[in-house]
Design a protein around this motif. Structure first.
Motif: not given
Length: 86
Positions: A6-29
């Motif tokens: 879900g997006d953060d819509t309080r204050g400064i708005r941010h779009q959030h999603f998870l990506v899997e990087v080549p090392e095999g773990f996930t990172v939040k964008i």
């Protein structure tokens, strides 16, 4: 992209999603949609990105995936289907 959050819509708005990087773990964008256009990502999409990585116990988060209007951070971006969002 492995998960849309879900997006953060309080204050400064941010779009959030998870990506899997080549090392095999996930990172939040955390992409600031007050400073940059929303990226139309879907689960299964490939993205490239540049930003500031911050480690946490869940894999980490990448901030500053956009230009910094104050010039204090290097400009970041997200590339999706050939288009760059900054």
């Amino acid at each position: 992209v492995v998960f849309l959050m879900g997006d953060d819509t309080r204050g400064i708005r941010h779009q959030h999603f998870l990506v899997e990087v080549p090392e095999g773990f996930t990172v939040k964008i955390a992409h600031n949609t007050d400073l940059a256009s929303r990226v139309p990502v879907a689960v299964g999409d490939d993205v490239e990105f540049r930003g500031e990585y911050e480690f946490n116990e869940k894999g980490g988060v990448v901030h500053w995936t956009h230009r910094d209007p104050d010039g204090r951070h290097p400009g970041g971006w997200i590339k999706h289907r050939g288009k760059v969002y900054e």
